[in-house]
Design an enzyme around this catalytic site. Structure first.
Site, PDB file in Angstrom:
ATOM      1  N   GLU A  54       0.850  -1.201   0.217  1.00 50.82           N
ATOM      2  CA  GLU A  54      -0.030   0.242   0.048  1.00 50.82           C
ATOM      3  C   GLU A  54       0.961   1.170   0.126  1.00 50.82           C
ATOM      4  OE1 GLU A  54      -3.125   0.439  -0.588  1.00 50.82           O
ATOM      5  OE2 GLU A  54      -3.844  -1.481  -0.418  1.00 50.82           O
ATOM      6  N   TYR A 136      -6.473   6.807   4.029  1.00 52.20           N
ATOM      7  CA  TYR A 136      -6.728   5.672   3.083  1.00 52.20           C
ATOM      8  C   TYR A 136      -5.728   4.478   3.401  1.00 52.20           C
ATOM      9  CZ  TYR A 136      -5.948   2.708  -0.499  1.00 52.20           C
ATOM     10  OH  TYR A 136      -5.507   1.724  -1.444  1.00 52.20           O
ATOM     11  N   ASP A 154      -9.641   4.913  -2.752  1.00 51.77           N
ATOM     12  CA  ASP A 154      -8.332   5.540  -3.565  1.00 51.77           C
ATOM     13  C   ASP A 154      -9.033   6.010  -4.914  1.00 51.77           C
ATOM     14  OD1 ASP A 154      -9.136   3.212  -5.075  1.00 51.77           O
ATOM     15  OD2 ASP A 154      -7.173   2.558  -5.097  1.00 51.77           O
ATOM     16  N   CYS A 206     -13.958   0.028 -15.116  1.00 50.61           N
ATOM     17  CA  CYS A 206     -14.424   1.331 -14.995  1.00 50.61           C
ATOM     18  C   CYS A 206     -13.334   2.419 -15.058  1.00 50.61           C
ATOM     19  CB  CYS A 206     -15.083   1.703 -13.440  1.00 50.61           C
ATOM     20  SG  CYS A 206     -16.146   2.882 -13.467  1.00 50.61           S
ATOM     21  N   CYS A 213     -18.271  -0.359 -19.915  1.00 53.97           N
ATOM     22  CA  CYS A 213     -19.624  -0.575 -19.220  1.00 53.97           C
ATOM     23  C   CYS A 213     -20.287  -1.904 -19.458  1.00 53.97           C
ATOM     24  CB  CYS A 213     -20.379   0.638 -19.586  1.00 53.97           C
ATOM     25  SG  CYS A 213     -19.683   2.145 -19.139  1.00 53.97           S
ATOM     26  N   CYS A 216     -19.288  -4.589 -17.238  1.00 61.92           N
ATOM     27  CA  CYS A 216     -19.414  -4.039 -15.789  1.00 61.92           C
ATOM     28  C   CYS A 216     -20.326  -4.736 -14.887  1.00 61.92           C
ATOM     29  CB  CYS A 216     -19.582  -2.682 -15.702  1.00 61.92           C
ATOM     30  SG  CYS A 216     -19.342  -2.143 -14.004  1.00 61.92           S
ATOM     31  N   CYS A 222     -25.662   1.780 -12.080  1.00 62.55           N
ATOM     32  CA  CYS A 222     -24.767   2.927 -12.345  1.00 62.55           C
ATOM     33  C   CYS A 222     -25.655   3.843 -13.030  1.00 62.55           C
ATOM     34  CB  CYS A 222     -23.653   2.597 -13.352  1.00 62.55           C
ATOM     35  SG  CYS A 222     -22.616   4.017 -13.702  1.00 62.55           S
TER      36      CYS A 222
END
Length: 361
Positions: A54, A136, A154, A206, A213, A216, A222
């Protein structure tokens, strides 16, 4: 409806169960295999590896981090091993990843954890108290390494959530609304898998431009897709012009070695080996800050973009009659690739060597 007007209304997130369920089902099939990640549904990964990844992934792509992660875990397989490492070795191993304050915080955090018995705190508040761990990163470690329910946001998650709820407010002002929306769809169970699924969705489907899409798993939920404008989100405020600065980098060679200096611990590229350089200012500083009086020749210019400004360095070269005992260290030119120079100075070194070769010196 856009989430801005409904952040405080829990009813606005009544689709949370199907969003989480659909995304986790997709993640179970399509999760990226990454060296720091446990497979979907498995026990959480080693907190040390999660933390290290991270920190490395802040402002850096997965593709760029892979080889650094492999090298760090080979040389320092535990937090105790990293805590015991020499600062210069760690900074050198970090060279090329950029944002070098992260490396200094990495060392400080490893030593704090080692001093506390080698165990990372398992909840966000304790993690945030460690050097270099912000909101975060604390949420990501708590969720991914310890299975805690935490809201992990994020850049990828920001984009996914902004599109799901069609959040109109531009970033960065939209961050509270995005976080509230992410909180509303984060499940109590498998929070770590959910966080990584959101990251994977943003990284592979995305995407900022031309989102896929049609494949997805969240297409039915969405709002931006239904409106036909997913690429418009997240909205962003106009960027301010980035200031431009100029400086000079000095390649001073003597007896097959080049003079390197260690940059101050605080400030840009802190603690890294580098070529000597004068001030970085709005106007060309010329030879101000030269390490020695010499017959300097221009080898050309290199450019580099930092977070808050762009820098152009004039690279100049000279030959000294011998190695003196002044400030700095003399590094063998033939082994300059082992010096751990940050990207800016690695580019300057290549340019200087090329110019020296043309000069026949």
């Amino acid at each position: 409806m856009p989430v801005d007007s409904a952040v405080a209304n829990p009813i606005a997130y009544s689709t949370a169960p199907p969003i989480a369920a659909g995304l986790l089902a997709w993640y179970d099939r399509a999760a990226r295999r990454l060296p720091w990640r446990a497979p979907p549904g498995d026990p959480p990964a080693d907190p040390y590896r999660v933390w290290l990844s991270e920190v490395m992934l802040q402002q850096t792509t997965v593709a760029a981090v892979g080889r650094y992660f492999a090298e760090f875990t080979r040389r320092w397989p535990t937090v105790e091993a990293l805590a015991a490492a020499d600062d210069a070795e760690v900074m050198g191993a970090w060279a090329g990843l950029g944002y070098y304050a992260r490396a200094r915080n990495l060392i400080a955090c490893a030593r704090a954890v080692a001093a506390a018995g080698g165990r990372f705190p398992d909840e966000e508040a304790g993690l945030r108290a460690l050097p270099g761990i912000g909101d975060y990163t604390a949420a990501a470690i708590a969720a991914i390494a310890f299975g805690r329910r935490a809201v992990v946001v994020d850049a990828n998650v920001e984009r996914v959530v902004a599109r799901l709820f069609r959040i109109e407010t531009p970033l960065p002002a939209a961050k509270p609304a995005i976080r509230a929306a992410a909180d509303g769809i984060t499940p109590d169970m498998r929070a770590g898998d959910f966080a990584q699924a959101m990251m994977d969705l943003g990284a592979t489907i995305c995407t900022p431009k031309r989102p896929a899409c049609a494949i997805c798993p969240l297409i039915d939920h969405c709002a931006a897709f239904r409106a036909g404008d997913p690429e418009r989100f997240p909205a962003k405020a106009p960027k301010a012009a980035r200031p431009e600065r100029k400086g000079t980098a000095f390649w001073l060679e003597a007896e097959g070695a080049v003079l390197l200096v260690r940059r101050p611990d605080k400030g840009m590229l802190g603690g890294m080996r580098a070529l000597p350089t004068g001030p970085w200012t709005d106007a060309d500083p010329g030879l101000a800050g030269a390490p020695r009086s010499a017959a300097w020749r221009s080898a050309g210019k290199v450019a580099h973009v930092f977070t808050h400004f762009a820098l152009e360095l004039d690279v100049v070269t000279a030959v000294a009659p011998g190695r003196d005992a002044g400030e700095g260290e003399w590094w063998p030119v033939a082994r300059i690739g082992e010096a751990g120079l940050p990207t800016l100075f690695a580019k300057a070194a290549r340019l200087a060597q090329k110019a020296r070769g043309k000069d026949g010196e």
